[in-house]
Write a protein that holds these residues in place. Structure first.
Motif, PDB file in Angstrom:
ATOM      1  N   LEU A  39       0.834  -1.186   0.000  1.00  0.00           N
ATOM      2  CA  LEU A  39       0.000   0.000   0.000  1.00  0.00           C
ATOM      3  C   LEU A  39       0.877   1.247   0.000  1.00  0.00           C
ATOM      4  CD1 LEU A  39      -2.559  -1.105   2.705  1.00  0.00           C
ATOM      5  CD2 LEU A  39      -2.707  -1.374   0.244  1.00  0.00           C
ATOM      6  N   LEU A  40       0.357   2.328  -0.537  1.00  0.00           N
ATOM      7  CA  LEU A  40       1.102   3.574  -0.588  1.00  0.00           C
ATOM      8  C   LEU A  40       0.169   4.723  -0.256  1.00  0.00           C
ATOM      9  CD1 LEU A  40       4.048   4.352  -1.459  1.00  0.00           C
ATOM     10  CD2 LEU A  40       3.001   5.198  -3.519  1.00  0.00           C
ATOM     11  N   ASP A  41       0.605   5.620   0.637  1.00  0.00           N
ATOM     12  CA  ASP A  41      -0.175   6.792   1.012  1.00  0.00           C
ATOM     13  C   ASP A  41       0.204   7.978   0.141  1.00  0.00           C
ATOM     14  OD1 ASP A  41      -1.547   5.527   3.044  1.00  0.00           O
ATOM     15  OD2 ASP A  41      -0.160   6.163   4.603  1.00  0.00           O
ATOM     16  N   PHE A  57      -8.301   4.929  -9.209  1.00  0.00           N
ATOM     17  CA  PHE A  57      -6.886   4.616  -9.051  1.00  0.00           C
ATOM     18  C   PHE A  57      -6.629   3.565  -7.966  1.00  0.00           C
ATOM     19  CE2 PHE A  57      -7.189   8.951 -10.653  1.00  0.00           C
ATOM     20  CZ  PHE A  57      -6.457   8.814 -11.823  1.00  0.00           C
ATOM     21  N   GLY A  58      -7.657   2.941  -7.444  1.00  0.00           N
ATOM     22  CA  GLY A  58      -7.454   1.880  -6.463  1.00  0.00           C
ATOM     23  C   GLY A  58      -7.445   2.366  -5.025  1.00  0.00           C
ATOM     24  N   LEU A  59      -8.305   3.306  -4.713  1.00  0.00           N
ATOM     25  CA  LEU A  59      -8.402   3.825  -3.353  1.00  0.00           C
ATOM     26  C   LEU A  59      -8.808   2.716  -2.388  1.00  0.00           C
ATOM     27  CD1 LEU A  59      -8.503   6.281  -1.389  1.00  0.00           C
ATOM     28  CD2 LEU A  59     -10.913   6.492  -1.999  1.00  0.00           C
ATOM     29  N   ILE A  60      -8.146   2.659  -1.242  1.00  0.00           N
ATOM     30  CA  ILE A  60      -8.491   1.694  -0.200  1.00  0.00           C
ATOM     31  C   ILE A  60      -9.002   2.490   0.998  1.00  0.00           C
ATOM     32  CG2 ILE A  60      -7.558   0.042   1.452  1.00  0.00           C
ATOM     33  CD1 ILE A  60      -5.760  -0.960  -0.689  1.00  0.00           C
ATOM     34  N   GLY A  61     -10.190   2.179   1.455  1.00  0.00           N
ATOM     35  CA  GLY A  61     -10.769   2.922   2.586  1.00  0.00           C
ATOM     36  C   GLY A  61     -11.253   4.292   2.153  1.00  0.00           C
ATOM     37  N   ARG A  62     -11.132   5.266   3.067  1.00  0.00           N
ATOM     38  CA  ARG A  62     -11.556   6.633   2.788  1.00  0.00           C
ATOM     39  C   ARG A  62     -10.372   7.572   2.935  1.00  0.00           C
ATOM     40  NH1 ARG A  62     -16.536   7.779   2.265  1.00  0.00           N
ATOM     41  NH2 ARG A  62     -16.389   9.893   3.075  1.00  0.00           N
ATOM     42  N   ILE A  73      -4.801  12.707   3.375  1.00  0.00           N
ATOM     43  CA  ILE A  73      -3.987  11.522   3.097  1.00  0.00           C
ATOM     44  C   ILE A  73      -4.936  10.446   2.567  1.00  0.00           C
ATOM     45  CG2 ILE A  73      -2.503   9.728   4.071  1.00  0.00           C
ATOM     46  CD1 ILE A  73      -1.185  12.450   4.136  1.00  0.00           C
ATOM     47  N   ALA A  74      -4.521   9.779   1.497  1.00  0.00           N
ATOM     48  CA  ALA A  74      -5.323   8.699   0.921  1.00  0.00           C
ATOM     49  C   ALA A  74      -4.417   7.499   0.676  1.00  0.00           C
ATOM     50  CB  ALA A  74      -5.968   9.146  -0.385  1.00  0.00           C
ATOM     51  N   THR A  75      -4.915   6.299   0.961  1.00  0.00           N
ATOM     52  CA  THR A  75      -4.155   5.071   0.764  1.00  0.00           C
ATOM     53  C   THR A  75      -4.598   4.405  -0.536  1.00  0.00           C
ATOM     54  OG1 THR A  75      -4.029   4.773   3.149  1.00  0.00           O
ATOM     55  CG2 THR A  75      -3.538   2.861   1.795  1.00  0.00           C
ATOM     56  N   LEU A  76      -3.605   4.107  -1.391  1.00  0.00           N
ATOM     57  CA  LEU A  76      -3.886   3.446  -2.666  1.00  0.00           C
ATOM     58  C   LEU A  76      -3.332   2.030  -2.645  1.00  0.00           C
ATOM     59  CD1 LEU A  76      -3.335   6.323  -5.211  1.00  0.00           C
ATOM     60  CD2 LEU A  76      -5.422   5.539  -4.155  1.00  0.00           C
ATOM     61  N   PHE A 120      -2.237  19.579  -5.280  1.00  0.00           N
ATOM     62  CA  PHE A 120      -0.834  19.210  -5.167  1.00  0.00           C
ATOM     63  C   PHE A 120      -0.823  17.780  -4.640  1.00  0.00           C
ATOM     64  CE2 PHE A 120       2.917  18.890  -2.387  1.00  0.00           C
ATOM     65  CZ  PHE A 120       3.899  19.064  -3.334  1.00  0.00           C
ATOM     66  N   VAL A 121      -0.341  16.829  -5.440  1.00  0.00           N
ATOM     67  CA  VAL A 121      -0.392  15.410  -5.062  1.00  0.00           C
ATOM     68  C   VAL A 121       1.002  14.832  -5.101  1.00  0.00           C
ATOM     69  CG1 VAL A 121      -1.425  13.169  -5.574  1.00  0.00           C
ATOM     70  CG2 VAL A 121      -2.686  15.237  -6.103  1.00  0.00           C
ATOM     71  N   ARG A 122       1.416  14.208  -4.001  1.00  0.00           N
ATOM     72  CA  ARG A 122       2.724  13.569  -3.923  1.00  0.00           C
ATOM     73  C   ARG A 122       2.662  12.393  -2.961  1.00  0.00           C
ATOM     74  NH1 ARG A 122       4.527  14.764   1.038  1.00  0.00           N
ATOM     75  NH2 ARG A 122       4.221  16.844   1.863  1.00  0.00           N
ATOM     76  N   GLU A 123       3.738  11.617  -2.913  1.00  0.00           N
ATOM     77  CA  GLU A 123       3.829  10.516  -1.966  1.00  0.00           C
ATOM     78  C   GLU A 123       3.907  11.102  -0.558  1.00  0.00           C
ATOM     79  OE1 GLU A 123       6.843   6.800  -1.087  1.00  0.00           O
ATOM     80  OE2 GLU A 123       6.948   7.837  -3.004  1.00  0.00           O
TER      81      GLU A 123
END
Length: 111
Positions: free
Chosen positions: A30-32, A54-59, A76-79, A103-106
């Protein structure tokens, strides 16, 4: 633009019976993502709808100020995988949502 350079691939030795010893495999972890410059009008539902392809997990988790309870303008979103996170960063960084450019980054540790 480099994408998820730290999470792209992790090699490991496959267990006996699954593949020859020493066979590299792609790790699935998983990646946030950190999503910044959000409007105060943006809700978790808005972000969930935006990230679901894009494969969102949870909310997604919006950050709120502890005293005022007002949104801080980021989430923060977990993919599901590094590949889906890279696709989300490429597609959503700079995209307009509620009059603001995202603005989206790891995500970094502690965010």
């Amino acid at each position: 633009m480099p994408c998820c350079h730290r999470a792209a691939r992790v090699a490991y030795t496959a267990p006996p019976g699954n593949a020859p010893a020493g066979t590299p495999r792609e790790s699935s972890r998983l990646l946030d993502l950190f999503i910044g410059n959000l409007s105060y009008l943006t809700t978790e539902d808005d972000l969930a709808e935006l990230l679901r392809p894009f494969g969102l997990i949870g909310r997604p988790r919006l950050a709120y100020h502890p005293r005022t309870g007002l949104p801080r303008g980021h989430a923060i979103a977990t993919l599901a995988s590094p590949a889906s996170a890279c696709a989300a960063m490429a597609a959503l960084n700079g995209r307009e949502l509620h009059g603001r450019y995202l603005f989206v980054r790891e995500s970094r540790a502690g965010e």
